[in-house]
Scaffold this motif. Structure first.
Motif, PDB file in Angstrom:
ATOM      1  N   UNK A 399       0.813  -1.206   0.000  1.00 65.53           N
ATOM      2  CA  UNK A 399       0.000   0.000   0.000  1.00 65.53           C
ATOM      3  C   UNK A 399       0.852   1.264   0.000  1.00 65.53           C
ATOM      4  N   UNK A 400       1.907   1.247   0.797  1.00 67.64           N
ATOM      5  CA  UNK A 400       2.791   2.413   0.846  1.00 67.64           C
ATOM      6  C   UNK A 400       4.083   2.030   1.560  1.00 67.64           C
ATOM      7  N   UNK A 401       5.102   2.821   1.316  1.00 65.24           N
ATOM      8  CA  UNK A 401       6.401   2.630   1.962  1.00 65.24           C
ATOM      9  C   UNK A 401       6.796   3.958   2.587  1.00 65.24           C
ATOM     10  N   UNK A 402       7.116   3.948   3.880  1.00 61.12           N
ATOM     11  CA  UNK A 402       7.398   5.183   4.597  1.00 61.12           C
ATOM     12  C   UNK A 402       8.606   5.011   5.513  1.00 61.12           C
ATOM     13  N   UNK A 403       9.292   6.127   5.825  1.00 59.04           N
ATOM     14  CA  UNK A 403      10.366   6.048   6.825  1.00 59.04           C
ATOM     15  C   UNK A 403       9.775   5.680   8.183  1.00 59.04           C
ATOM     16  N   UNK A 404      10.449   4.835   8.927  1.00 55.47           N
ATOM     17  CA  UNK A 404      10.010   4.483  10.265  1.00 55.47           C
ATOM     18  C   UNK A 404      10.395   5.598  11.235  1.00 55.47           C
ATOM     19  N   UNK A 405       9.527   5.917  12.185  1.00 56.80           N
ATOM     20  CA  UNK A 405       9.789   7.046  13.079  1.00 56.80           C
ATOM     21  C   UNK A 405      10.974   6.790  14.007  1.00 56.80           C
ATOM     22  N   UNK A 407      13.720   4.006  13.266  1.00 57.45           N
ATOM     23  CA  UNK A 407      14.804   3.779  12.313  1.00 57.45           C
ATOM     24  C   UNK A 407      14.321   2.796  11.265  1.00 57.45           C
ATOM     25  N   UNK A 408      14.952   2.848  10.113  1.00 56.68           N
ATOM     26  CA  UNK A 408      14.588   1.923   9.054  1.00 56.68           C
ATOM     27  C   UNK A 408      13.401   2.399   8.220  1.00 56.68           C
ATOM     28  N   UNK A 409      12.776   1.447   7.525  1.00 53.89           N
ATOM     29  CA  UNK A 409      11.677   1.747   6.608  1.00 53.89           C
ATOM     30  C   UNK A 409      10.522   0.817   6.919  1.00 53.89           C
ATOM     31  N   UNK A 410       9.322   1.324   6.832  1.00 52.31           N
ATOM     32  CA  UNK A 410       8.122   0.516   7.063  1.00 52.31           C
ATOM     33  C   UNK A 410       7.370   0.319   5.752  1.00 52.31           C
ATOM     34  N   UNK A 411       7.084  -0.926   5.435  1.00 54.63           N
ATOM     35  CA  UNK A 411       6.276  -1.274   4.271  1.00 54.63           C
ATOM     36  C   UNK A 411       4.914  -1.742   4.759  1.00 54.63           C
ATOM     37  N   UNK A 412       3.864  -1.059   4.346  1.00 53.45           N
ATOM     38  CA  UNK A 412       2.508  -1.428   4.738  1.00 53.45           C
ATOM     39  C   UNK A 412       1.888  -2.256   3.624  1.00 53.45           C
ATOM     40  N   UNK A 413       1.434  -3.449   3.982  1.00 54.66           N
ATOM     41  CA  UNK A 413       0.832  -4.328   2.977  1.00 54.66           C
ATOM     42  C   UNK A 413      -0.589  -4.701   3.365  1.00 54.66           C
ATOM     43  N   UNK A 414      -1.405  -4.929   2.351  1.00 52.36           N
ATOM     44  CA  UNK A 414      -2.768  -5.415   2.545  1.00 52.36           C
ATOM     45  C   UNK A 414      -2.729  -6.928   2.442  1.00 52.36           C
ATOM     46  N   UNK A 415      -3.122  -7.617   3.523  1.00 53.57           N
ATOM     47  CA  UNK A 415      -3.046  -9.077   3.540  1.00 53.57           C
ATOM     48  C   UNK A 415      -4.322  -9.741   3.051  1.00 53.57           C
ATOM     49  N   UNK A 416      -5.434  -8.970   2.972  1.00 55.71           N
ATOM     50  CA  UNK A 416      -6.702  -9.481   2.442  1.00 55.71           C
ATOM     51  C   UNK A 416      -7.160 -10.767   3.128  1.00 55.71           C
ATOM     52  N   UNK A 417      -7.120 -10.750   4.480  1.00 59.08           N
ATOM     53  CA  UNK A 417      -7.621 -11.909   5.200  1.00 59.08           C
ATOM     54  C   UNK A 417      -9.141 -11.974   5.087  1.00 59.08           C
ATOM     55  N   UNK A 418      -9.720 -13.119   5.490  1.00 57.69           N
ATOM     56  CA  UNK A 418     -11.159 -13.341   5.320  1.00 57.69           C
ATOM     57  C   UNK A 418     -12.016 -12.387   6.148  1.00 57.69           C
ATOM     58  N   UNK A 419     -11.419 -11.802   7.189  1.00 57.43           N
ATOM     59  CA  UNK A 419     -12.214 -10.932   8.048  1.00 57.43           C
ATOM     60  C   UNK A 419     -12.083  -9.456   7.675  1.00 57.43           C
ATOM     61  N   UNK A 420     -11.541  -9.206   6.490  1.00 57.21           N
ATOM     62  CA  UNK A 420     -11.447  -7.819   6.051  1.00 57.21           C
ATOM     63  C   UNK A 420     -10.116  -7.528   5.390  1.00 57.21           C
ATOM     64  N   UNK A 421      -9.934  -6.270   5.060  1.00 58.91           N
ATOM     65  CA  UNK A 421      -8.722  -5.850   4.362  1.00 58.91           C
ATOM     66  C   UNK A 421      -7.682  -5.412   5.398  1.00 58.91           C
ATOM     67  N   UNK A 422      -7.082  -6.390   6.090  1.00 57.40           N
ATOM     68  CA  UNK A 422      -6.145  -6.090   7.170  1.00 57.40           C
ATOM     69  C   UNK A 422      -4.848  -5.522   6.618  1.00 57.40           C
ATOM     70  N   UNK A 423      -4.231  -4.670   7.423  1.00 58.89           N
ATOM     71  CA  UNK A 423      -2.974  -4.047   7.027  1.00 58.89           C
ATOM     72  C   UNK A 423      -1.874  -4.513   7.976  1.00 58.89           C
ATOM     73  N   UNK A 424      -0.746  -4.879   7.405  1.00 60.17           N
ATOM     74  CA  UNK A 424       0.391  -5.355   8.172  1.00 60.17           C
ATOM     75  C   UNK A 424       1.581  -4.457   7.901  1.00 60.17           C
ATOM     76  N   UNK A 425       2.308  -4.102   8.939  1.00 60.25           N
ATOM     77  CA  UNK A 425       3.491  -3.248   8.806  1.00 60.25           C
ATOM     78  C   UNK A 425       4.748  -4.099   8.914  1.00 60.25           C
ATOM     79  N   UNK A 426       5.611  -4.000   7.905  1.00 58.75           N
ATOM     80  CA  UNK A 426       6.884  -4.721   7.891  1.00 58.75           C
ATOM     81  C   UNK A 426       8.014  -3.702   8.018  1.00 58.75           C
ATOM     82  N   UNK A 427       8.780  -3.805   9.082  1.00 61.20           N
ATOM     83  CA  UNK A 427       9.871  -2.858   9.346  1.00 61.20           C
ATOM     84  C   UNK A 427      11.196  -3.519   8.997  1.00 61.20           C
ATOM     85  N   UNK A 428      12.016  -2.816   8.228  1.00 60.71           N
ATOM     86  CA  UNK A 428      13.322  -3.347   7.818  1.00 60.71           C
ATOM     87  C   UNK A 428      14.341  -2.218   7.759  1.00 60.71           C
TER      88      UNK A 428
END
Length: 537
Positions: A399-405, A407-428
């Motif tokens: 969904x978007x890629x942003x600087x982490x407050x 350190x590093x970078x956060x990638x927000x992804x839509x996982x599309x689980x059965x209970x809705x359009x959940x969003x997961x944050x991956x920090x690297x």
């Protein structure tokens, strides 16, 4: 179609410069007058054959021309090489047509001692495929007393792929073989440093190529007029995912977000000194190499290093064509090379060549896709990494890629689980884009200029439309011919156009065509002449 000839407005010497080269009278012409080129004040060179690119595609075409009897002074290969620290053109680099390929290999973590994803008989240094790389390596090992290694290479080519892993040559052996052949055919005499700006047909059935010889210390421009042109421009640019491009342009951060084909040695240096988390985008051969290198860094340094591999979806079942189906393990789809072997010279090659353009696209979709080689060491690394919990695959749409407050970078992804359009944050700490290279014809300024100016029709995959002889459709000019090879022809009569063997095949088809139309200097290879040429190499 009406023919538009150039006018007589030719610049004088003091008007020659970067801002007006190629000049408007050249760019606007459908067919340029040779007399205008002669009167332009720019250097005018002539040859029978001209190839544009100067890399592997150009080298193989030139090598075949030489084998078929063409003299070095009949050929010009235009391309660029890295300038030295003073901005000058280093003469020694003109002997190395693989310099850019080697740079991409090193950046994508394939150093000289590692193996390329290429077959034993795919030999860009000669047309015959014998002695193959496996036989050469076996002899080298045998002569140095490494008997077991020698036997292993021979066993691989005998038993692959059922009873042994597919043999692939070491990068340094390939480069060394190219050096020897380049010296033999006079590549240093044939190669000319030049950035090609535009190509136009001439009024006498040839082609005029406008190019720059400029370096940081001087400005120089010239025209090359040839009867036969060969386009070997390769991939126009690096392919970069849009969300990562946006991140880099908005933040100016070119260190944390990198492309796998860029020089990103700083990433591994940081990991070796500090540890950290790497997010890899993509799942092909380059992603496999990066994971292997990170594993090696992890083993060597003892630092806490983790890998997240982000993919759009899970892969549980490999693509199937007829009775053949690819094996899948840990979301990697395995295939020895980037295309089924039968598409190089077997029944699939014939099937594709006979197919209509739309059918070709369908066949390529069924045969292709992102794959990696089924190497036991890679597979063991992934299995053990999962058990040790330092490697984890993730699936979803970015969904978007942003600087982490912090350190590093956060990638927000839509996982599309059965209970809705959940969003997961991956920090690297780092993100490596391993999704490939850009091959769209319009991504190249030179190719797009040709397509636009001569209204060339692109194939369904948005590459140049070529005949079965790899002649560019609608670019013939009376007796003059234009051919193309590599990624810019993908979607045409051959699948593996950007492989070593693919470049050899397309060169052979085009030069066979030149022999049929009795192009200057070309002689058919018969049994005796072929043996003679093979012996000379």
């Amino acid at each position: 179609m009406s023919i538009k000839l150039t006018g007589s407005t030719i610049p004088n010497q003091h008007q020659l410069g970067r801002s007006n080269f190629p000049p408007p009278w050249f760019l606007g012409a459908e067919k340029v007058r040779v007399s205008d080129l002669q009167a332009s004040g720019y250097t005018l060179n002539k040859a029978d054959y001209g190839t544009i690119g100067g890399g592997y595609g150009s080298f193989i075409w030139v090598d075949f021309l030489r084998v078929f009897g063409v003299k070095p002074d009949q050929i010009v290969a235009l391309g660029i090489v890295p300038l030295d620290q003073n901005g000058n053109i280093p003469l020694n680099e003109t002997q190395k047509p693989y310099w850019h390929y080697k740079e991409l290999c090193r950046n994508s973590q394939i150093p000289d001692h590692e193996r390329l994803r290429s077959n034993s008989d795919s030999c860009p240094d000669h047309i015959w495929g014998c002695p193959s790389y496996a036989l050469r390596e076996a002899w080298q090992d045998f002569s140095r007393g490494r008997i077991s290694s020698s036997i292993k290479s021979l066993w691989q080519v005998f038993a692959e792929p059922t009873f042994a892993e597919t043999y692939t040559p070491k990068a340094r052996n390939v480069f060394a073989s190219i050096d020897r052949e380049a010296k033999r055919i006079g590549w240093g005499q044939i190669f000319c440093f030049g950035r090609v700006r535009a190509i136009r047909k001439t009024d006498d059935g040839r082609y005029a190529i406008a190019y720059s010889l400029s370096s940081s210390r001087s400005r120089s421009y010239a025209f090359l007029v040839v009867r036969f042109v060969h386009l070997a421009t390769g991939y126009p640019k690096l392919k970069f995912l849009e969300d990562l491009q946006n991140y880099r342009s908005q933040t100016g951060d070119f260190k944390s977000v990198v492309n796998a084909y860029e020089n990103h040695a700083h990433v591994y240096q940081y990991l070796e000194e500090n540890g950290g988390i790497v997010l890899i985008r993509g799942r092909g051969i380059v992603a496999s190499r990066i994971i292997q290198h990170i594993y090696e860094v992890r083993q060597r340094s003892g630092k806490k290093i983790k890998v997240l591999q982000l993919m759009r979806s899970e892969v549980t079942k490999g693509k199937k064509f007829g009775l053949a189906q690819r094996q899948v393990e840990s979301n990697f789809e395995f295939q020895p090379f980037n295309w089924p072997k039968a598409s190089w010279g077997g029944e699939l090659r014939v099937k594709l060549e006979k197919a209509e353009p739309q059918k070709r696209q369908e066949l390529l979709q069924q045969w292709g896709g992102t794959t990696t080689a089924s190497r036991s060491d890679w597979r063991k690394i992934i299995k053990q990494a999962k058990l040790d919990k330092w490697y984890k695959p993730e699936f979803g749409e970015v969904k978007r890629v942003e600087p982490n407050h912090k350190s590093g970078i956060t990638t927000y992804i839509s996982t599309n689980f059965w209970d809705g359009n959940d969003e997961l944050a991956l920090v690297a700490d780092f993100i490596i884009d391993a999704t490939g290279l850009e091959a769209d014809a319009k991504a190249s300024y030179l190719i797009n200029d040709l397509v636009t100016h001569y209204q060339l029709q692109l194939n369904p995959l948005q590459r140049l439309t070529v005949s079965n002889n790899f002649e560019v459709i609608n670019m013939s000019n009376e007796g003059g011919k234009m051919y193309a090879c590599g990624a810019i022809t993908f979607g045409g009569p051959y699948a593996a156009v950007d492989s070593f063997l693919g470049l050899q095949y397309t060169s052979l088809r085009s030069i066979d065509h030149l022999a049929k139309i009795k192009a200057p200097g070309i002689k058919y290879l018969n049994g005796f002449s072929s043996i003679e040429q093979w012996y000379k190499r």
